[in-house]
Design a protein around this motif. Structure first.
Motif, PDB file in Angstrom:
ATOM      1  N   ARG A  51      20.350  27.323  -7.712  1.00 13.69           N
ATOM      2  CA  ARG A  51      19.181  28.049  -7.260  1.00 13.69           C
ATOM      3  C   ARG A  51      18.094  28.163  -7.246  1.00 13.69           C
ATOM      4  O   ARG A  51      17.987  27.474  -8.751  1.00 13.69           O
ATOM      5  CB  ARG A  51      20.552  29.370  -7.553  1.00 13.69           C
ATOM      6  N   LEU A  52      17.446  28.946  -6.576  1.00 11.79           N
ATOM      7  CA  LEU A  52      16.263  28.944  -6.740  1.00 11.79           C
ATOM      8  C   LEU A  52      15.894  31.020  -6.191  1.00 11.79           C
ATOM      9  O   LEU A  52      16.160  30.958  -5.945  1.00 11.79           O
ATOM     10  CB  LEU A  52      14.987  28.502  -5.587  1.00 11.79           C
ATOM     11  N   ARG A  53      15.126  31.361  -7.174  1.00 12.88           N
ATOM     12  CA  ARG A  53      14.594  32.310  -7.082  1.00 12.88           C
ATOM     13  C   ARG A  53      13.199  32.748  -6.274  1.00 12.88           C
ATOM     14  O   ARG A  53      12.948  32.416  -7.070  1.00 12.88           O
ATOM     15  CB  ARG A  53      15.036  33.350  -8.182  1.00 12.88           C
ATOM     16  N   PHE A  54      13.050  33.855  -5.832  1.00 13.13           N
ATOM     17  CA  PHE A  54      11.714  34.164  -5.207  1.00 13.13           C
ATOM     18  C   PHE A  54      11.785  35.360  -5.478  1.00 13.13           C
ATOM     19  O   PHE A  54      12.328  36.453  -5.308  1.00 13.13           O
ATOM     20  CB  PHE A  54      11.789  33.732  -3.736  1.00 13.13           C
ATOM     21  N   LEU A 118       3.253  34.622  -5.134  1.00 14.19           N
ATOM     22  CA  LEU A 118       4.800  34.058  -5.223  1.00 14.19           C
ATOM     23  C   LEU A 118       4.834  33.720  -6.534  1.00 14.19           C
ATOM     24  O   LEU A 118       4.443  32.300  -6.919  1.00 14.19           O
ATOM     25  CB  LEU A 118       4.183  33.716  -4.280  1.00 14.19           C
ATOM     26  N   ARG A 119       6.432  33.836  -6.773  1.00 14.94           N
ATOM     27  CA  ARG A 119       6.660  33.382  -7.674  1.00 14.94           C
ATOM     28  C   ARG A 119       8.101  32.152  -7.490  1.00 14.94           C
ATOM     29  O   ARG A 119       8.813  33.155  -6.798  1.00 14.94           O
ATOM     30  CB  ARG A 119       7.465  33.868  -8.715  1.00 14.94           C
ATOM     31  N   VAL A 120       8.791  31.431  -7.523  1.00  4.76           N
ATOM     32  CA  VAL A 120       9.697  30.593  -7.534  1.00  4.76           C
ATOM     33  C   VAL A 120       9.955  29.809  -8.654  1.00  4.76           C
ATOM     34  O   VAL A 120       9.541  29.199  -9.848  1.00  4.76           O
ATOM     35  CB  VAL A 120       9.597  29.330  -6.077  1.00  4.76           C
ATOM     36  N   GLU A 121      11.304  30.318  -9.076  1.00  2.31           N
ATOM     37  CA  GLU A 121      12.069  29.281 -10.397  1.00  2.31           C
ATOM     38  C   GLU A 121      13.235  28.833  -9.858  1.00  2.31           C
ATOM     39  O   GLU A 121      13.975  29.439  -9.411  1.00  2.31           O
ATOM     40  CB  GLU A 121      12.209  30.635 -10.949  1.00  2.31           C
ATOM     41  N   GLY A 131       9.922  27.956 -13.661  1.00  2.00           N
ATOM     42  CA  GLY A 131       9.203  27.867 -12.401  1.00  2.00           C
ATOM     43  C   GLY A 131       7.846  28.057 -12.477  1.00  2.00           C
ATOM     44  O   GLY A 131       6.763  27.412 -13.200  1.00  2.00           O
ATOM     45  N   VAL A 132       7.485  28.570 -10.932  1.00  2.00           N
ATOM     46  CA  VAL A 132       5.592  28.585 -11.120  1.00  2.00           C
ATOM     47  C   VAL A 132       5.378  29.884 -10.412  1.00  2.00           C
ATOM     48  O   VAL A 132       6.164  30.480  -9.036  1.00  2.00           O
ATOM     49  CB  VAL A 132       5.404  27.084  -9.864  1.00  2.00           C
ATOM     50  N   GLU A 133       4.186  30.415 -10.556  1.00  4.08           N
ATOM     51  CA  GLU A 133       4.168  31.190  -9.571  1.00  4.08           C
ATOM     52  C   GLU A 133       2.511  31.012  -9.595  1.00  4.08           C
ATOM     53  O   GLU A 133       1.221  30.587 -10.098  1.00  4.08           O
ATOM     54  CB  GLU A 133       3.834  32.482 -11.461  1.00  4.08           C
TER      55      GLU A 133
END
Length: 181
Positions: A51-54, A118-121, A131-133
């Motif tokens: 799972r990835l959260r955006f 944008l942050r994706v975790e 994640g990264v932002e």
């Protein structure tokens, strides 16, 4: 330097709001958008989805006709989720950083978008979210390659006096000796 880290670790819209002046731009946000995808550089991430959260905040350019109730004239939420889905379909990636860059670029290609936070975790690799932002701006100039800067001004020296100092690099060319043919 300040000890207040709340904008960096708080909600993405708080971070976006902390970086504006007296006339903040309108913003469109997408929070906690969770999708499953195969991504990752390590062997244990291959062949399985995670799972990835955006979380996305888009600062918008001013509208030429504010108050126009036409969905075709705005950046809709669907365009944000479509940007994410399109980049996940394009190819399998190893890095969240690459995915974030590509999603941000796709969003900034929209005519209404000025800047994207944008942050994706990854949600399934650790007890917390990894994640990264990133923050990308449509108006930001591309970085110049190393060694590339201002163009030098070339001065042909025809008198013994040196030219006035110029801003940036200068090349001084002495006169060539006269050689009879």
């Amino acid at each position: 330097m300040t000890d207040d880290h709340s904008p960096a670790f708080g909600p993405l819209d708080a971070r976006a709001g902390a970086s504006t002046g007296p006339n903040p731009p309108d913003r469109l946000s997408l929070r906690d958008h969770v999708v499953a995808a195969e991504i990752g550089a390590f062997q244990h991430e291959r062949g399985r989805e995670q799972r990835l959260r955006f979380n996305v905040v888009v600062e918008l350019l001013p509208q030429d006709r504010p108050g126009d109730d036409d969905v075709d004239r705005i950046l809709s939420y669907d365009r944000l989720t479509e940007a994410i889905a399109a980049e996940l379909r394009a190819e399998r990636l190893n890095l969240l950083e690459t995915l974030a860059e590509r999603v941000a670029a796709r969003i900034l290609a929209e005519p209404q978008a000025a800047r994207v936070f944008l942050r994706v975790e990854k949600l399934d690799l650790a007890p917390g979210a990894l994640g990264v932002e990133i923050v990308r701006d449509r108006a930001a100039p591309a970085a110049e390659p190393a060694g590339q800067g201002a163009r030098p001004v070339v001065h042909l020296l025809t008198t013994p006096a040196l030219p006035a100092p110029a801003e940036g690099p200068a090349v001084l060319v002495p006169p060539a000796p006269f050689l009879p043919l």
